[in-house]
Write a protein that holds these residues in place. Structure first.
Motif, PDB file in Angstrom:
ATOM      1  N   GLU A 145       1.128  -1.036   0.000  1.00 15.60           N
ATOM      2  CA  GLU A 145       0.000   0.000   0.000  1.00 15.60           C
ATOM      3  C   GLU A 145       0.789   0.726   0.000  1.00 15.60           C
ATOM      4  OE1 GLU A 145      -0.561  -0.995   2.189  1.00 15.60           O
ATOM      5  OE2 GLU A 145      -1.364  -2.378   2.274  1.00 15.60           O
TER       6      GLU A 145
ATOM      7  N   LEU B  72       3.874   2.740   0.215  1.00 16.00           N
ATOM      8  CA  LEU B  72       3.393   1.376   0.035  1.00 16.00           C
ATOM      9  C   LEU B  72       2.758   0.867   1.329  1.00 16.00           C
ATOM     10  CD1 LEU B  72       3.206  -1.229  -1.640  1.00 16.00           C
ATOM     11  CD2 LEU B  72       5.516  -1.792  -0.872  1.00 16.00           C
ATOM     12  N   ALA B  73       3.392   1.121   2.461  1.00 15.61           N
ATOM     13  CA  ALA B  73       2.840   0.692   3.747  1.00 15.61           C
ATOM     14  C   ALA B  73       1.487   1.349   4.007  1.00 15.61           C
ATOM     15  CB  ALA B  73       3.820   1.025   4.875  1.00 15.61           C
ATOM     16  N   ALA B  74       1.371   2.633   3.668  1.00 16.93           N
ATOM     17  CA  ALA B  74       0.097   3.333   3.872  1.00 16.93           C
ATOM     18  C   ALA B  74      -1.008   2.709   3.027  1.00 16.93           C
ATOM     19  CB  ALA B  74       0.263   4.812   3.528  1.00 16.93           C
ATOM     20  N   SER B  75      -0.699   2.371   1.773  1.00 15.69           N
ATOM     21  CA  SER B  75      -1.702   1.758   0.898  1.00 15.69           C
ATOM     22  C   SER B  75      -2.073   0.359   1.381  1.00 15.69           C
ATOM     23  CB  SER B  75      -1.164   1.688  -0.537  1.00 15.69           C
ATOM     24  OG  SER B  75      -0.867   2.978  -1.026  1.00 15.69           O
TER      25      SER B  75
ATOM     26  N   ALA C 266       1.893  -7.431   5.151  1.00 11.25           N
ATOM     27  CA  ALA C 266       2.682  -6.749   4.128  1.00 11.25           C
ATOM     28  C   ALA C 266       3.049  -5.334   4.574  1.00 11.25           C
ATOM     29  CB  ALA C 266       1.899  -6.701   2.814  1.00 11.25           C
ATOM     30  N   ALA C 267       2.094  -4.642   5.222  1.00 10.22           N
ATOM     31  CA  ALA C 267       2.372  -3.279   5.698  1.00 10.22           C
ATOM     32  C   ALA C 267       3.464  -3.286   6.762  1.00 10.22           C
ATOM     33  CB  ALA C 267       1.095  -2.658   6.245  1.00 10.22           C
ATOM     34  N   LEU C 268       3.424  -4.289   7.643  1.00 11.86           N
ATOM     35  CA  LEU C 268       4.451  -4.393   8.683  1.00 11.86           C
ATOM     36  C   LEU C 268       5.827  -4.632   8.067  1.00 11.86           C
ATOM     37  CD1 LEU C 268       4.864  -4.440  11.759  1.00 11.86           C
ATOM     38  CD2 LEU C 268       4.516  -6.914  11.684  1.00 11.86           C
ATOM     39  N   LYS C 269       5.878  -5.449   7.022  1.00 13.91           N
ATOM     40  CA  LYS C 269       7.150  -5.699   6.333  1.00 13.91           C
ATOM     41  C   LYS C 269       7.690  -4.418   5.698  1.00 13.91           C
ATOM     42  CE  LYS C 269       9.205  -8.509   2.653  1.00 13.91           C
ATOM     43  NZ  LYS C 269       8.948  -9.557   1.628  1.00 13.91           N
ATOM     44  N   SER C 270       6.801  -3.632   5.081  1.00 12.91           N
ATOM     45  CA  SER C 270       7.231  -2.378   4.453  1.00 12.91           C
ATOM     46  C   SER C 270       7.761  -1.399   5.494  1.00 12.91           C
ATOM     47  CB  SER C 270       6.060  -1.755   3.681  1.00 12.91           C
ATOM     48  OG  SER C 270       5.618  -2.616   2.641  1.00 12.91           O
TER      49      SER C 270
ATOM     50  N   ARG D 283       3.142   4.168  11.580  1.00  8.88           N
ATOM     51  CA  ARG D 283       2.350   3.175  10.855  1.00  8.88           C
ATOM     52  C   ARG D 283       2.574   1.766  11.402  1.00  8.88           C
ATOM     53  NH1 ARG D 283       3.919   6.256   5.882  1.00  8.88           N
ATOM     54  NH2 ARG D 283       2.232   7.769   5.655  1.00  8.88           N
ATOM     55  N   LYS D 284       3.803   1.486  11.830  1.00  7.22           N
ATOM     56  CA  LYS D 284       4.052   0.176  12.427  1.00  7.22           C
ATOM     57  C   LYS D 284       3.239   0.028  13.706  1.00  7.22           C
ATOM     58  CE  LYS D 284       7.718  -2.917  14.040  1.00  7.22           C
ATOM     59  NZ  LYS D 284       9.170  -3.125  14.213  1.00  7.22           N
TER      60      LYS D 284
END
Length: 453
Positions: A54, A317-320, A329-333, A350-351
């Protein structure tokens, strides 16, 4: 909003030009009645491209450097776009609650003077050139050949850089876009979806008329001031050239940065349109460009700038991914950002939000505290941290009560009122019986001994 631009190295004789999002193809009103026919029923939402995963700056998908002034206040096109926001207090800049673009109601199209054109399906091989091809089979995207090309084998392939002549107009014939030589990468969603889907069906030298629903153009938001919301467009397109995209390994540092930034800005556009799947796709492409191997040496400044663009792409990407509830996936980003910049506030925030969404309050609270320590005046982090502390306390109370019930210890509230006056301690009846028996046995033994004496 920022739009996609020409890929570096695509046009040898001219500097790369940035792509401008287009609208209806230009035609005079009389010609449009003869050619276009009915555009088909009104849309729903834009087709989603699946992506691995995201935040975007607002702007026109087809036009480079065009941005809504309201979006400019929210986003910095050179910076990570999403504003840290409090989940409880949704502000007007947060697009997470917008309905999907295809679900937004659209006004009925005004009736045309001519009869509806004949339409053939995308799989039909036969048909006269003047017939309309229903590209997706839903009547929302149609193509008609005006000038035949050089044959099916001359069609461009996905991943190639294509150059087209474009004229776009609204249904009333108002021309909103004209590009004599527009270059973009086919299949990367660098331009309007109507173009991305139809140009791959053009033969070299072919000129075609494309009638597209707003769903595959500017959607419910339009492109102010030229294209109103929910506006269908007519696109007149001629395929001029197609060539393989430049080898990423041979790009200079500046070329690689410029190309990655264009993909990132395109992702920002999709994010602003609340189309998070396509936003993820664009950020993934940008990261793939940045992560590609290179046979060219970069200067220290170029290396630093490449890393800066990579961090922005990962943050966006994490936000999306967070908007799509793709928490793993967001945590990985976020972790990838923190590997490069441990003090990145947006990645920390965000994390913390990702962990909170997963109910991991114990892990989320220290991360938000670290972000708050770096920026003590940030009210958004303050509010989010306060909410998490309260949720964590409630969670601990629930767990304590659950453990007490599992161990069979009744709560004080379940104790009968008649027992409240008794002493807090009690002796089990078995112990009392045993003690009494021993005492009686001792007395009996004493009596027997006394009798013998």
């Amino acid at each position: 909003m920022t739009g996609a631009a020409a890929v570096p190295g695509a046009a040898p004789a001219a500097a790369p030009r940035r792509f401008r999002v287009c609208g209806h193809v230009g035609r005079d009103p009389a010609a449009s009645r003869r050619r276009a026919g009915s555009p088909g029923e009104r849309p729903g939402r834009s087709a989603a491209m699946a992506s691995s995963g995201e935040e975007p700056s607002g702007g026109s998908p087809g036009r480079a450097g065009t941005g809504a002034e309201a979006d400019a206040a929210q986003l910095d096109t050179a910076e990570d776009f999403e504003v840290l926001e409090e989940e409880g207090d949704e502000d007007e800049d947060d697009l997470s609650e917008l309905p999907p673009l295809e679900d937004v109601g659209r006004p009925t199209a005004p009736p045309r003077d001519d009869a509806h054109p004949s339409v053939r399906g995308a799989g039909d091989a036969a048909g006269e050139p003047e017939e309309w091809l229903d590209v997706l089979g839903n009547g929302l995207l149609k193509k008609k050949t005006l000038v035949p090309g050089q044959g099916v084998e001359s069609r461009p392939q996905k991943g190639q850089d294509v150059t087209i002549r474009l004229k776009a107009a609204l249904e009333d014939g108002t021309v909103v876009e004209q590009e004599p030589a527009l270059t973009f990468t086919l299949g990367d969603c660098d331009v309007l979806q109507a173009l991305d889907l139809c140009v791959q069906l053009l033969e070299m030298g072919e000129t075609a008329l494309i009638v597209s629903d707003a769903k595959y153009c500017y959607g419910a938001q339009g492109r102010s001031p030229e294209v109103p919301p929910n506006a269908s467009l007519t696109l007149e397109v001629e395929l001029l050239a197609a060539r393989d995209a430049p080898d990423l390994e041979l790009l200079t540092g500046k070329e690689k940065i410029r190309l990655a930034n264009r993909k990132r800005e395109r992702g920002n556009f999709f994010y602003q349109q609340a189309d998070y799947v396509l936003a993820v796709n664009s950020y993934d492409i940008a990261l793939r460009i940045l992560g590609s191997s290179s046979k060219v040496d970069f200067s220290p400044d170029e290396e630093a700038e490449l890393l800066d663009v990579k961090v922005k792409c990962l943050n966006n990407l994490a936000a999306s991914q967070l908007k799509l509830d793709h928490f793993k996936a967001a945590l990985k980003s976020c972790n990838l950002v923190l590997e490069h910049q441990p003090g990145n506030i947006k990645a920390l925030f965000r994390k913390g939000k990702v962990l909170a969404q997963q109910g991991e309050y114990r892990e989320a609270i220290p991360i938000l505290k670290a972000a708050l320590k770096l920026e003590p005046s940030n009210k958004t982090i303050h509010a989010e941290l306060s909410k998490l502390v309260k949720k964590h306390a409630d969670q601990r109370n629930v767990e304590t009560e659950m453990y007490r019930k599992m161990l069979g210890n009744p709560s004080a509230a379940s104790t009968p009122s008649k027992c409240k006056d008794k002493l807090p301690w009690s002796i089990p009846w078995k112990w009392l019986f045993g003690a009494t028996a021993i005492a009686l046995g001792g007395v009996a033994l004493s009596v027997v001994i006394a009798a013998r004496n």
